[in-house]
Design a protein around this motif. Structure first.
Motif, short mmCIF file in Angstrom:
data_model
loop_
_atom_site.label_atom_id
_atom_site.label_comp_id
_atom_site.label_asym_id
_atom_site.label_seq_id
_atom_site.Cartn_x
_atom_site.Cartn_y
_atom_site.Cartn_z
N ILE A 76 0.83 -1.21 0.00
CA ILE A 76 0.00 0.00 0.00
C ILE A 76 0.87 1.26 0.00
O ILE A 76 0.61 2.21 -0.74
CB ILE A 76 -0.95 -0.02 1.22
N LEU A 79 2.33 1.80 -3.47
CA LEU A 79 1.32 2.28 -4.42
C LEU A 79 0.98 3.74 -4.17
O LEU A 79 0.85 4.53 -5.12
CB LEU A 79 0.06 1.41 -4.31
N GLU A 80 0.84 4.10 -2.91
CA GLU A 80 0.53 5.50 -2.58
C GLU A 80 1.65 6.43 -3.01
O GLU A 80 1.40 7.54 -3.51
CB GLU A 80 0.25 5.63 -1.08
N LEU A 83 1.35 6.97 -6.74
CA LEU A 83 0.21 7.80 -7.12
C LEU A 83 0.43 9.28 -6.81
O LEU A 83 -0.22 10.14 -7.40
CB LEU A 83 -1.06 7.29 -6.43
N GLN A 128 -8.09 -2.23 -0.09
CA GLN A 128 -7.44 -0.94 -0.31
C GLN A 128 -6.31 -1.08 -1.32
O GLN A 128 -6.16 -0.25 -2.22
CB GLN A 128 -6.91 -0.38 1.00
N ARG A 131 -7.68 -1.42 -4.85
CA ARG A 131 -8.17 -0.14 -5.38
C ARG A 131 -7.01 0.74 -5.83
O ARG A 131 -7.05 1.34 -6.92
CB ARG A 131 -9.01 0.59 -4.33
N LEU A 132 -5.98 0.82 -5.01
CA LEU A 132 -4.82 1.64 -5.36
C LEU A 132 -4.11 1.11 -6.61
O LEU A 132 -3.72 1.87 -7.49
CB LEU A 132 -3.85 1.70 -4.18
N THR A 135 -6.13 1.91 -9.66
CA THR A 135 -6.03 3.33 -9.99
C THR A 135 -4.70 3.62 -10.69
O THR A 135 -4.66 4.34 -11.70
CB THR A 135 -6.14 4.19 -8.72
N LEU A 136 -3.62 3.06 -10.17
CA LEU A 136 -2.31 3.26 -10.77
C LEU A 136 -2.25 2.64 -12.16
O LEU A 136 -1.74 3.26 -13.11
CB LEU A 136 -1.23 2.65 -9.88
#
Length: 216
Positions: A76, A79-80, A83, A128, A131-132, A135-136
């Motif tokens: 996570i 990924l964050e 993004l 979560q 989803r990330l 999105t990426l």
């Protein structure tokens, strides 16, 4: 009255923290190679006694849950970071996947699928992360840099494959994992010369893995 001396207690806590780090690092290596390995193999790899391991993790399920949570948290965070990066989408994606391979958490979480009963918190973290990742992937796909016939589940399985690469010798396996990831990224990058055979993997295929072993 003088303040109590907390030195010995602090020392015990510091030793417990070091043991916990060794146990998790060893478990990551052991279970990435063989999710069905016994906890005794983890203790041996970590260089700690079984009593030290069981004080922290009373059973294998507890250890596997802790590993999965650690792996998902790392994934996570990677990924964050991708993004929020200011780099072009493809460059941010490439850097992200190299971080994911370096940490090994994402592949480990997939390797552990079906070997334990996940908690509600682990399910939330997995959702979560999905989803990330979606999105990426959408961002990279919209940039035109990613070949169109690749799914998010394809990427997950490719990363798991890369993480199985290992050879004896200091850092030899790590260097090869990054080498093969770079090779895969070249194959994923548009333009491509020919379409891939077969159909992409699906997210449902990955979810089914979590039910497979528990149903046995």
């Amino acid at each position: 009255m003088s303040a109590p001396d907390h030195g010995p207690l602090s020392g015990r806590r510091a030793q417990a923290a070091r043991n916990d780090t060794r146990i998790l690092d060893a478990a990551r290596e052991v279970f990435l190679a063989d999710p069905d390995a016994p906890v005794a193999a983890v203790a041996a790899r970590a260089g700690v006694g079984m009593s030290a391991l069981y004080r922290r993790y009373p059973g294998k399920q507890d250890l596997l849950r802790a590993l999965a949570a650690d792996g998902l948290a790392r994934y996570i965070a990677d990924l964050e970071a991708a993004l929020t990066a200011e780099a072009p989408p493809w460059d941010a994606y490439v850097a992200c996947l190299h971080r994911v391979v370096e940490g090994g958490g994402q592949a480990l979480a997939q390797r552990l699928a079906g070997t334990f009963d996940p908690t509600p918190e682990l399910r939330r973290m997995a959702e979560q992360a999905t989803r990330l990742a979606d999105t990426l992937l959408d961002r990279v796909r919209e940039s035109g840099d990613l070949r169109e016939d690749v799914s998010g589940a394809d990427i997950v399985l490719l990363l798991e494959t890369v993480m199985l690469v290992d050879l004896p010798g200091a850092d030899r396996g790590a260097a090869l994992r990054h080498r093969y990831l770079a090779l895969l990224l070249q194959a994923l990058h548009n333009p491509v010369e020919a379409p891939l055979p077969g159909t992409p993997a699906r997210q449902e295929d990955l979810v089914a893995r979590w039910r497979a072993r528990s149903a046995r």
